[in-house]
Design an enzyme around this catalytic site. Structure first.
Site, PDB file in Angstrom:
ATOM      1  N   HIS A 129       0.873  -1.178   0.000  1.00  0.00           N
ATOM      2  CA  HIS A 129       0.000   0.000   0.000  1.00  0.00           C
ATOM      3  C   HIS A 129       0.914   1.232   0.000  1.00  0.00           C
ATOM      4  CE1 HIS A 129      -2.756   2.988   1.765  1.00  0.00           C
ATOM      5  NE2 HIS A 129      -3.744   2.207   1.375  1.00  0.00           N
ATOM      6  N   ASP A 207       3.301  -3.675   8.022  1.00  0.00           N
ATOM      7  CA  ASP A 207       2.024  -2.984   7.878  1.00  0.00           C
ATOM      8  C   ASP A 207       0.944  -4.049   8.088  1.00  0.00           C
ATOM      9  OD1 ASP A 207      -0.326  -1.928   7.016  1.00  0.00           O
ATOM     10  OD2 ASP A 207       0.384  -1.342   5.025  1.00  0.00           O
ATOM     11  N   GLN A 210      -4.371  -4.706   7.319  1.00  0.00           N
ATOM     12  CA  GLN A 210      -5.387  -5.663   6.837  1.00  0.00           C
ATOM     13  C   GLN A 210      -5.271  -7.010   7.546  1.00  0.00           C
ATOM     14  OE1 GLN A 210      -7.813  -4.800   4.976  1.00  0.00           O
ATOM     15  NE2 GLN A 210      -7.101  -2.965   3.932  1.00  0.00           N
ATOM     16  N   LYS A 233     -10.424  -0.163  10.666  1.00  0.00           N
ATOM     17  CA  LYS A 233     -10.586  -1.382   9.859  1.00  0.00           C
ATOM     18  C   LYS A 233     -10.958  -2.576  10.724  1.00  0.00           C
ATOM     19  CE  LYS A 233      -7.227  -0.030   6.314  1.00  0.00           C
ATOM     20  NZ  LYS A 233      -8.056   0.499   5.242  1.00  0.00           N
ATOM     21  N   CYS A 372      -4.702   2.408  -3.705  1.00  0.00           N
ATOM     22  CA  CYS A 372      -3.439   2.942  -3.149  1.00  0.00           C
ATOM     23  C   CYS A 372      -2.305   1.945  -3.345  1.00  0.00           C
ATOM     24  CB  CYS A 372      -3.577   3.320  -1.676  1.00  0.00           C
ATOM     25  SG  CYS A 372      -4.802   4.576  -1.373  1.00  0.00           S
TER      26      CYS A 372
HETATM   27  N1  C6P Z   1      -6.406   0.681   2.808  1.00  0.00           N
HETATM   28  C1  C6P Z   1      -8.200   0.214   1.272  1.00  0.00           C
HETATM   29  O1  C6P Z   1      -9.304   0.443   0.774  1.00  0.00           O
HETATM   30  P1  C6P Z   1      -5.104   4.159   7.001  1.00  0.00           P
HETATM   31  O2  C6P Z   1      -5.731   4.932   5.901  1.00  0.00           O
HETATM   32  O3  C6P Z   1      -3.878   4.821   7.519  1.00  0.00           O
HETATM   33  O4  C6P Z   1      -6.067   3.770   8.055  1.00  0.00           O
HETATM   34  O5  C6P Z   1      -4.643   2.783   6.347  1.00  0.00           O
HETATM   35  C2  C6P Z   1      -3.701   2.789   5.337  1.00  0.00           C
HETATM   36  C3  C6P Z   1      -3.435   1.407   4.865  1.00  0.00           C
HETATM   37  C4  C6P Z   1      -2.192   0.858   5.083  1.00  0.00           C
HETATM   38  N2  C6P Z   1      -1.926  -0.403   4.714  1.00  0.00           N
HETATM   39  C5  C6P Z   1      -2.830  -1.184   4.137  1.00  0.00           C
HETATM   40  C6  C6P Z   1      -2.474  -2.584   3.776  1.00  0.00           C
HETATM   41  C7  C6P Z   1      -4.112  -0.670   3.892  1.00  0.00           C
HETATM   42  O6  C6P Z   1      -5.019  -1.456   3.321  1.00  0.00           O
HETATM   43  C8  C6P Z   1      -4.412   0.660   4.240  1.00  0.00           C
HETATM   44  C9  C6P Z   1      -5.761   1.256   3.914  1.00  0.00           C
HETATM   45  C10 C6P Z   1      -7.726   1.100   2.404  1.00  0.00           C
HETATM   46  O7  C6P Z   1      -7.508  -0.728   0.927  1.00  0.00           O
HETATM   47  C11 C6P Z   1      -7.794   2.543   2.028  1.00  0.00           C
HETATM   48  S1  C6P Z   1      -6.727   2.932   0.672  1.00  0.00           S
END
Ligand code: C6P
Length: 414
Positions: A129, A207, A210, A233, A372
């Site tokens: 991401h 990271d 997910q 999430k 992203c």
């Molecule tokens: N992915 C998706 O629709 P934030 O925005 O900081 O809470 O999370 C960022 C992020 C970082 N790593 C991974 C693997 C992610 O999936 C995400 C967020 C969302 O897939 C929004 S782009």
């Protein structure tokens, strides 16, 4: 249609906890298949936050009066819960952030900027991401370090055969990878990557945005050095996240944000930093959000992480099987046994946004776009994909409705 699930999880019953799922969209029951973007919130989390605001709200770590002490207790209690949830050795190593992105930036700026130099390499994956890609690319540029990417196989899995070649190119100092890919659902072998990173003398940054919502995550078992995730999430509120870091590394790092609360002593000549975790928590924290984060942890523990993982595995296996029968569909990613509850696909000749639009007419919400993950889109040779993502409240019927909607899109667009 019935799907065999071996899990001890009753999604129909759990749905009663989620008020938002009780509505119709475009005259059809809402089928929310975008939980990877953000998960819906159970009544238990909403109530915990309302109760906090109604009974205990004050700023934390600042007041000596009863209400402020109560607020601080609730906030620090949430930290304990979140830290235990990922098996952190100490809650002092668990820093509250706004989200996973902020946690990853904290590590890139606080650890990367100070540790990297022109002889060094930062290694990310083609599956990252942007939140675990762009900060490292930026910090590599700022420090003169090399920036490398672990490539992917055709099933969207990390090609670990490329590791030796990368190690031969310089001193690997940071390895940054996700545990579960948001775009393909691939479950990555982070333990193996962490072992490799440590053999190179590098830090392993995970990271887990997910992963933490969907499976038991144990920072000690993974053997990583940093791990970031977001509350929103995992049935918690937006505006709160966390990053765990190994204490000796956090102690060595400079703060990321500067200002109130993170100091020990401020004088004209010099300012010294507070203890962990406060050194990294400048300004007023997301207090009620942290309380909601803690309530989300309670909720997921009550349902059971193993049950969630198993249930989502069964759902994704069912989804991949049903969707494969849709004419002109291109599916991406590994087989169900090596993926989480995410189905990524494209329909020949139909733009992903159009597919998502037709599904919306049916009350089915999925995401279309690059998620992203533009380096991954380049690897796949597409600008965008469709993505359906599942959670503990997803029903097999909703996957049937997704499949029916795809057949309708095929009819509409010919
Ligand atoms: N992915 C998706 O629709 P934030 O925005 O900081 O809470 O999370 C960022 C992020 C970082 N790593 C991974 C693997 C992610 O999936 C995400 C967020 C969302 O897939 C929004 S782009």
């Amino acid at each position: 249609m019935a799907v065999e699930t071996r899990a001890a999880l009753d999604a129909r019953k759990l749905r009663a906890d989620f008020p938002i799922l009780q509505q119709e969209i475009n005259g059809k029951p809402l089928a929310y298949l975008d939980s990877a973007a953000t998960a819906q919130k159970p009544r238990q989390v909403l109530d915990a936050m309302t109760h906090f605001y109604e009974t205990s709200h004050a700023n934390v770590h600042r007041g000596v009066y009863t209400l402020a002490e109560r607020a601080t207790e609730a906030f620090e209690g949430a930290r304990e819960k979140v830290a235990r949830f990922v098996n952190a050795p100490s809650s002092r190593e668990l820093i509250f952030t706004r989200n996973a992105t902020e946690g990853l930036n904290l590590v890139a700026y606080g650890y990367g900027l100070a540790s990297l130099g022109p002889e060094d390499l930062v290694v990310v994956t083609e599956l990252e991401h942007h939140s675990n890609f762009v900060p490292w690319q930026y910090v590599a540029k700022r420090t003169g370090a090399g920036f490398r990417m672990i490539s992917l196989t055709d099933t969207g899995e990390l090609d670990l055969d490329s590791l030796d070649a990368i190690a031969a190119e310089g001193q690997v100092k940071v390895v940054a990878a996700n545990l579960v890919s948001n775009a393909l659902g691939t479950v990555n072998p982070v333990e193996r990557l962490a072992a490799w990173a440590h053999e190179q003398g590098a830090a392993m940054v995970v990271d887990a945005a997910q992963a933490v919502p969907h499976r038991a995550v144990d920072v000690q078992a993974l053997g990583c050095d940093f791990l970031a995730f977001s509350a929103h999430k995992m049935c918690g509120p937006s505006g709160a996240g966390a990053v765990w870091g190994r204490r000796e590394l956090l102690e060595r790092m400079e703060p990321f944000n500067l200002g109130g609360h993170m100091i020990r002593k401020v004088q004209f000549e010099e300012t010294t930093w507070g203890d962990l975790p406060h050194k990294f928590e400048a300004g007023t924290s997301p207090i009620a959000e942290a309380v909601g984060f803690g309530a989300a942890v309670d909720y997921l523990l009550e349902v059971g992480l193993e049950a969630i993982e198993q249930y989502e595995h069964d759902l994704v296996a069912y989804a991949l099987e049903r969707m494969a029968a849709v004419p002109g569909i291109q599916m991406y990613g590994p087989p169900p046994e090596r993926r989480a509850g995410i189905a990524a696909f494209n329909m020949d000749g139909i733009h992903p946004h159009d597919v998502a639009q037709v599904l919306d007419w049916e009350g089915v919400a999925i995401r279309a776009g690059h998620h992203c993950c533009q380096p991954l889109m380049t690897r796949l040779g597409v600008a965008a994909t469709n993505r359906a993502s599942f959670y503990l409240y997803t029903l097999p019927d909703e996957i049937d409705r997704l499949t029916d909607g795809l057949l309708r899109a095929r009819k509409v667009f010919g």
